[in-house]
Design a protein around this motif. Structure first.
Motif, PDB file in Angstrom:
ATOM      1  N   ARG A  71       9.683 -56.917 -18.802  1.00  0.00           N
ATOM      2  CA  ARG A  71      10.683 -57.789 -18.198  1.00  0.00           C
ATOM      3  C   ARG A  71      11.383 -58.597 -19.292  1.00  0.00           C
ATOM      4  N   PRO A  72      12.590 -59.074 -19.034  1.00  0.00           N
ATOM      5  CA  PRO A  72      13.297 -59.883 -20.045  1.00  0.00           C
ATOM      6  C   PRO A  72      12.510 -61.145 -20.377  1.00  0.00           C
ATOM      7  N   SER A 110      18.109 -50.878 -23.412  1.00  0.00           N
ATOM      8  CA  SER A 110      17.190 -51.805 -24.071  1.00  0.00           C
ATOM      9  C   SER A 110      15.871 -51.090 -24.344  1.00  0.00           C
ATOM     10  N   VAL A 111      15.175 -51.552 -25.384  1.00  0.00           N
ATOM     11  CA  VAL A 111      13.919 -50.920 -25.757  1.00  0.00           C
ATOM     12  C   VAL A 111      12.860 -51.220 -24.695  1.00  0.00           C
ATOM     13  N   HIS A 112      12.071 -50.206 -24.339  1.00  0.00           N
ATOM     14  CA  HIS A 112      10.982 -50.429 -23.380  1.00  0.00           C
ATOM     15  C   HIS A 112       9.623 -50.097 -23.965  1.00  0.00           C
ATOM     16  N   SER A 113       9.566 -49.358 -25.094  1.00  0.00           N
ATOM     17  CA  SER A 113       8.260 -49.080 -25.693  1.00  0.00           C
ATOM     18  C   SER A 113       8.420 -48.687 -27.151  1.00  0.00           C
ATOM     19  N   LEU A 114       7.328 -48.882 -27.903  1.00  0.00           N
ATOM     20  CA  LEU A 114       7.270 -48.423 -29.295  1.00  0.00           C
ATOM     21  C   LEU A 114       5.846 -48.000 -29.613  1.00  0.00           C
ATOM     22  N   HIS A 115       5.723 -47.048 -30.519  1.00  0.00           N
ATOM     23  CA  HIS A 115       4.427 -46.570 -30.994  1.00  0.00           C
ATOM     24  C   HIS A 115       4.536 -46.383 -32.503  1.00  0.00           C
ATOM     25  N   GLY A 116       3.714 -47.117 -33.265  1.00  0.00           N
ATOM     26  CA  GLY A 116       3.814 -47.067 -34.710  1.00  0.00           C
ATOM     27  C   GLY A 116       2.484 -46.799 -35.375  1.00  0.00           C
ATOM     28  N   LEU A 170       5.206 -64.672 -15.555  1.00  0.00           N
ATOM     29  CA  LEU A 170       5.628 -63.275 -15.521  1.00  0.00           C
ATOM     30  C   LEU A 170       5.031 -62.511 -16.700  1.00  0.00           C
ATOM     31  N   LEU A 171       4.479 -61.338 -16.420  1.00  0.00           N
ATOM     32  CA  LEU A 171       3.986 -60.454 -17.472  1.00  0.00           C
ATOM     33  C   LEU A 171       5.199 -59.771 -18.094  1.00  0.00           C
ATOM     34  N   VAL A 172       5.529 -60.118 -19.328  1.00  0.00           N
ATOM     35  CA  VAL A 172       6.767 -59.630 -19.931  1.00  0.00           C
ATOM     36  C   VAL A 172       6.546 -58.473 -20.899  1.00  0.00           C
ATOM     37  N   ALA A 173       5.332 -58.347 -21.465  1.00  0.00           N
ATOM     38  CA  ALA A 173       5.079 -57.271 -22.426  1.00  0.00           C
ATOM     39  C   ALA A 173       3.579 -57.048 -22.563  1.00  0.00           C
ATOM     40  N   VAL A 220      13.185 -58.894 -28.590  1.00  0.00           N
ATOM     41  CA  VAL A 220      12.119 -57.887 -28.573  1.00  0.00           C
ATOM     42  C   VAL A 220      11.553 -57.679 -29.972  1.00  0.00           C
ATOM     43  N   CYS A 221      12.415 -57.634 -30.979  1.00  0.00           N
ATOM     44  CA  CYS A 221      11.941 -57.443 -32.355  1.00  0.00           C
ATOM     45  C   CYS A 221      11.134 -58.644 -32.818  1.00  0.00           C
TER      46      CYS A 221
END
Length: 299
Positions: A246-247, A62-68, A280-283, A201-202
């Protein structure tokens, strides 16, 4: 599933905003609606880029990070092609790079990292005890009344829900000097499929770009959601990063706590944290924006 989703048949499912077409191996195509006039909404571009990357990853990661990085304005009247480079597939982590292209030019680039789940100890910042979304007014109602023509054209906004917390709401953290903040509850306006974690996530990637830029300008221009007065600031996303801890479900209410610790050199920085209803802190999200006062804009 959280109940109370709107039943307006005129509102297309949120999932349609993330839909892409596979053209070939590692090559996808999508369309994005406008955010600013005649500019594709950056959150949708980023979400479709992440969807493209995820299509090349097995379900075990599963994706955990992105940088754009936003390189050029996207044209909402033309399709966007997403080219995926499979940078690395390790035993635990996998990395993808995505380039969004229009008219032969890159308009956005993203690096995304995926991983296999593992168990570990946990900790997090405590969610502030602010009022829930049910206690807050729907800003879209006022917007539709004030600007019915603009609201009717807002394809993306009509597919989501938002509730802004006033600065004096109970439980709001004290605002630090030089650090403007805004807190907003967000969720998609229609349910998302239960069997696609990547889609959640998207969808959150899309939602994360709605209010971060305006947070950097709060010291110049108080919140003006849906108003018609001319902007006193010029805002544009420069780069965007997210980490998924977290999910979660993006079709259930999430609190987006945002702060802007710096503005200088025609740029503003905003930090955001997403909490679910259980605290919960999810993102987390970070964005830098182009930030200029209107009188100082240049051609």
């Amino acid at each position: 599933m959280d109940q109370g989703m709107p039943a307006d048949d005129q509102v297309a499912p949120f999932v349609e905003l993330l839909r892409i077409e596979e053209l070939d191996e590692n090559l996808f195509r999508g369309r994005c609606h406008a955010g600013a006039p005649m500019r594709a909404f950056g959150g949708q571009v980023a979400a479709q880029a992440l969807t493209s990357a995820g299509r090349t990853i097995g379900a075990e990661r599963s994706v955990h990070s992105l940088h754009g990085y936003f390189l050029r304005p996207g044209d909402p009247t033309r399709p966007i092609v997403y080219q995926v480079d499979r940078i690395r597939d390790g035993s635990s982590y996998a990395t993808r790079r995505v380039t969004a292209v229009q008219r032969g030019e890159a308009i956005f680039t993203m690096s995304a990292s995926f991983k296999r789940p593992e168990s570990s100890t946990e900790r997090q910042r405590t969610m502030p005890p602010v009022p829930g979304p049910e206690e807050l007014p729907d800003p879209f109602v006022a917007w539709e009344r004030a600007n019915p023509e603009d609201f009717a054209k807002s394809t993306g906004f009509r597919a989501l829900e938002m509730r802004f917390l006033p600065a004096d709401a109970p439980g709001m953290p004290a605002e630090l000097p030089g650090v403007p903040q805004q807190f907003v509850w967000l969720r998609t306006g229609t349910p998302l499929p239960d069997d696609d974690p990547l889609l959640q996530v998207c969808a959150l990637t899309y939602l994360s770009d709605l209010t971060l830029a305006s947070t950097t300008a709060l010291h110049l221009e108080p919140h003006r959601f849906g108003r018609k007065e001319p902007r006193r600031t010029l805002l544009a996303s420069l780069d965007h990063a997210m980490w998924f801890h977290r999910p979660f479900r993006a079709d259930e209410w999430l609190l987006f706590a945002q702060r802007s610790p710096s503005a200088s050199d025609g740029r503003g920085l905003a930090l955001g944290e997403f909490y679910n209803r259980d605290g919960l802190l999810v993102a987390s999200a970070v964005q830098e924006t182009l930030l200029r006062e209107a009188r100082a804009t240049r051609p």
